[in-house]
Design an enzyme around this catalytic site. Sequence first.
Site, PDB file in Angstrom:
ATOM      1  N   ARG A 122      13.295   4.740  12.192  1.00 41.54           N
ATOM      2  CA  ARG A 122      11.937   5.490  12.067  1.00 41.54           C
ATOM      3  C   ARG A 122      11.329   5.099  13.355  1.00 41.54           C
ATOM      4  NH1 ARG A 122       9.240   4.986   6.726  1.00 41.54           N
ATOM      5  NH2 ARG A 122       7.981   6.663   7.258  1.00 41.54           N
ATOM      6  N   TYR A 179      11.111   8.996   0.949  1.00 43.40           N
ATOM      7  CA  TYR A 179      11.057   7.892   0.041  1.00 43.40           C
ATOM      8  C   TYR A 179      11.598   8.164  -1.299  1.00 43.40           C
ATOM      9  CZ  TYR A 179       7.752   5.938   3.428  1.00 43.40           C
ATOM     10  OH  TYR A 179       7.173   5.350   4.542  1.00 43.40           O
ATOM     11  N   ALA A 195       3.169  -0.864   4.779  1.00 46.01           N
ATOM     12  CA  ALA A 195       2.557  -0.814   6.090  1.00 46.01           C
ATOM     13  C   ALA A 195       2.191  -2.263   6.791  1.00 46.01           C
ATOM     14  CB  ALA A 195       1.588   0.259   6.555  1.00 46.01           C
ATOM     15  N   HIS A 222       4.126  -4.340   9.103  1.00 48.45           N
ATOM     16  CA  HIS A 222       4.075  -4.306  10.425  1.00 48.45           C
ATOM     17  C   HIS A 222       2.706  -4.882  11.172  1.00 48.45           C
ATOM     18  CE1 HIS A 222       7.537  -1.995   9.175  1.00 48.45           C
ATOM     19  NE2 HIS A 222       6.588  -1.036   8.766  1.00 48.45           N
ATOM     20  N   ARG A 244       7.440   0.468  13.419  1.00 56.21           N
ATOM     21  CA  ARG A 244       8.149  -0.057  12.051  1.00 56.21           C
ATOM     22  C   ARG A 244       9.275  -1.102  12.513  1.00 56.21           C
ATOM     23  NH1 ARG A 244       5.752   3.432   8.260  1.00 56.21           N
ATOM     24  NH2 ARG A 244       5.183   5.480   9.177  1.00 56.21           N
ATOM     25  N   GLU A 267      12.899  -9.668   1.856  1.00 57.68           N
ATOM     26  CA  GLU A 267      12.050  -8.323   2.422  1.00 57.68           C
ATOM     27  C   GLU A 267      12.738  -7.030   1.969  1.00 57.68           C
ATOM     28  OE1 GLU A 267      11.455  -8.305   6.620  1.00 57.68           O
ATOM     29  OE2 GLU A 267      10.445  -6.477   6.610  1.00 57.68           O
ATOM     30  N   ARG A 290       4.796  10.938  -2.510  1.00 57.62           N
ATOM     31  CA  ARG A 290       4.515  10.762  -1.054  1.00 57.62           C
ATOM     32  C   ARG A 290       5.785  10.883  -0.306  1.00 57.62           C
ATOM     33  NH1 ARG A 290       4.937   4.502   1.268  1.00 57.62           N
ATOM     34  NH2 ARG A 290       4.167   5.135   3.313  1.00 57.62           N
ATOM     35  N   PRO A 304       0.797  -1.254  -0.124  1.00 54.14           N
ATOM     36  CA  PRO A 304       0.043   0.032   0.093  1.00 54.14           C
ATOM     37  C   PRO A 304       0.756   1.525   0.022  1.00 54.14           C
ATOM     38  CG  PRO A 304       0.058  -0.967   2.164  1.00 54.14           C
ATOM     39  CD  PRO A 304       0.723  -1.947   1.271  1.00 54.14           C
ATOM     40  N   ASN A 305       0.369   2.194  -0.752  1.00 53.76           N
ATOM     41  CA  ASN A 305       1.173   3.816  -0.769  1.00 53.76           C
ATOM     42  C   ASN A 305       1.957   3.779  -1.629  1.00 53.76           C
ATOM     43  OD1 ASN A 305      -1.216   4.889   0.881  1.00 53.76           O
ATOM     44  ND2 ASN A 305      -0.269   3.725   2.597  1.00 53.76           N
ATOM     45  N   ASN A 363       8.230  -5.741  -0.865  1.00 48.48           N
ATOM     46  CA  ASN A 363       7.919  -4.465   0.111  1.00 48.48           C
ATOM     47  C   ASN A 363       6.711  -4.350   0.201  1.00 48.48           C
ATOM     48  OD1 ASN A 363       7.683  -2.039   1.368  1.00 48.48           O
ATOM     49  ND2 ASN A 363       9.148  -0.895  -0.391  1.00 48.48           N
ATOM     50  N   HIS A 411      12.661  -2.356   2.001  1.00 46.60           N
ATOM     51  CA  HIS A 411      12.005  -1.142   2.132  1.00 46.60           C
ATOM     52  C   HIS A 411      12.890  -0.021   1.732  1.00 46.60           C
ATOM     53  CE1 HIS A 411       9.168  -3.277   4.969  1.00 46.60           C
ATOM     54  NE2 HIS A 411      10.436  -3.971   5.450  1.00 46.60           N
ATOM     55  N   LEU A 412      12.488   0.815   1.337  1.00 48.17           N
ATOM     56  CA  LEU A 412      13.062   2.052   0.740  1.00 48.17           C
ATOM     57  C   LEU A 412      13.735   2.782   1.776  1.00 48.17           C
ATOM     58  CD1 LEU A 412      10.251   3.052  -1.461  1.00 48.17           C
ATOM     59  CD2 LEU A 412      12.476   2.826  -2.431  1.00 48.17           C
ATOM     60  N   SER A 413      13.209   2.861   2.980  1.00 47.52           N
ATOM     61  CA  SER A 413      13.672   3.694   3.802  1.00 47.52           C
ATOM     62  C   SER A 413      14.188   2.725   4.985  1.00 47.52           C
ATOM     63  CB  SER A 413      12.545   4.367   4.698  1.00 47.52           C
ATOM     64  OG  SER A 413      11.247   3.388   5.182  1.00 47.52           O
ATOM     65  N   ASP A 462       1.690 -15.790   6.797  1.00 43.52           N
ATOM     66  CA  ASP A 462       1.270 -17.255   6.640  1.00 43.52           C
ATOM     67  C   ASP A 462       1.309 -17.516   4.966  1.00 43.52           C
ATOM     68  OD1 ASP A 462       0.571 -17.605   9.162  1.00 43.52           O
ATOM     69  OD2 ASP A 462      -1.587 -17.362   9.018  1.00 43.52           O
TER      70      ASP A 462
HETATM   71  C1  DQA Z   1       8.356   1.174   3.451  1.00 47.21           C
HETATM   72  C2  DQA Z   1       8.372   1.435   5.054  1.00 47.21           C
HETATM   73  C3  DQA Z   1       7.042   1.028   5.821  1.00 47.21           C
HETATM   74  O1  DQA Z   1       7.025   1.248   7.261  1.00 47.21           O
HETATM   75  C4  DQA Z   1       6.025   2.001   5.219  1.00 47.21           C
HETATM   76  O2  DQA Z   1       4.813   1.664   5.875  1.00 47.21           O
HETATM   77  C5  DQA Z   1       5.693   1.849   3.808  1.00 47.21           C
HETATM   78  C6  DQA Z   1       6.988   1.999   3.030  1.00 47.21           C
HETATM   79  C7  DQA Z   1       9.511   1.305   2.924  1.00 47.21           C
HETATM   80  O3  DQA Z   1       9.707   1.033   1.637  1.00 47.21           O
HETATM   81  O4  DQA Z   1      10.472   2.323   3.255  1.00 47.21           O
HETATM   82  O5  DQA Z   1       4.621   2.038   3.403  1.00 47.21           O
HETATM   83  O6  DQA Z   1       7.699  -0.223   3.311  1.00 47.21           O
END
Ligand code: DQA
Length: 152
Positions: free
Chosen positions: A108, A24, A78, A81, A112, A99, A19, A11-12, A75, A101-103, A88
């Site tokens: 943070r 990001y 959210a 978390h 997270r 796994e 964003r 998501p997002n 990725n 993540h950009l950040s 599962d």
């Molecule tokens: C994220 C980190 C997550 O905590 C956050 O909710 C995201 C992006 C990242 O790519 O840094 O939506 O997965």
Amino acid sequence: MPKPIFVLNGPNLNLLGVREPTVYGSETLDDVRLRTEARARTMGLAVDFRQTNSEGELVGWIQEAREKADGIILNAGAYTHTSVAILDALSAAERPVIELHLSNVFRREAFRHHSYVSPAAQGLICGFGPKGYEIAVEAMADLLAKGASKAT
Ligand code: DQA
């Protein structure tokens, strides 16, 4: 017959570029897709790059990976978390999982710092922005060359 690597975004992440650019970066998800595909091509791998805002769709794609992918780069945004359902699905996939993540989620908020993806993942890449997608493709190529078939 090699299958593609599923590169799944939660998501997002469709809002990349607009964003929170200080967190990001300024690249769009399409820019990230292009650099991921380019890196994969140099490694002789194909990627199937997708994004959804829906937890259920993400679970469905992870289930699909069991049959149709050689590995999963995820990725989960959210849902990382919050989602036992994603954990599962990953545990059932019997495919190597990375796994991503950009950040740097560990710099943070405390919420997270916990990941439901990590227990099913071979490894975690975070904090390198879009470059992390290329690093993940390289890591997946190594895993597949070593014959990894699942996260354990
Ligand atoms: C994220 C980190 C997550 O905590 C956050 O909710 C995201 C992006 C990242 O790519 O840094 O939506 O997965």
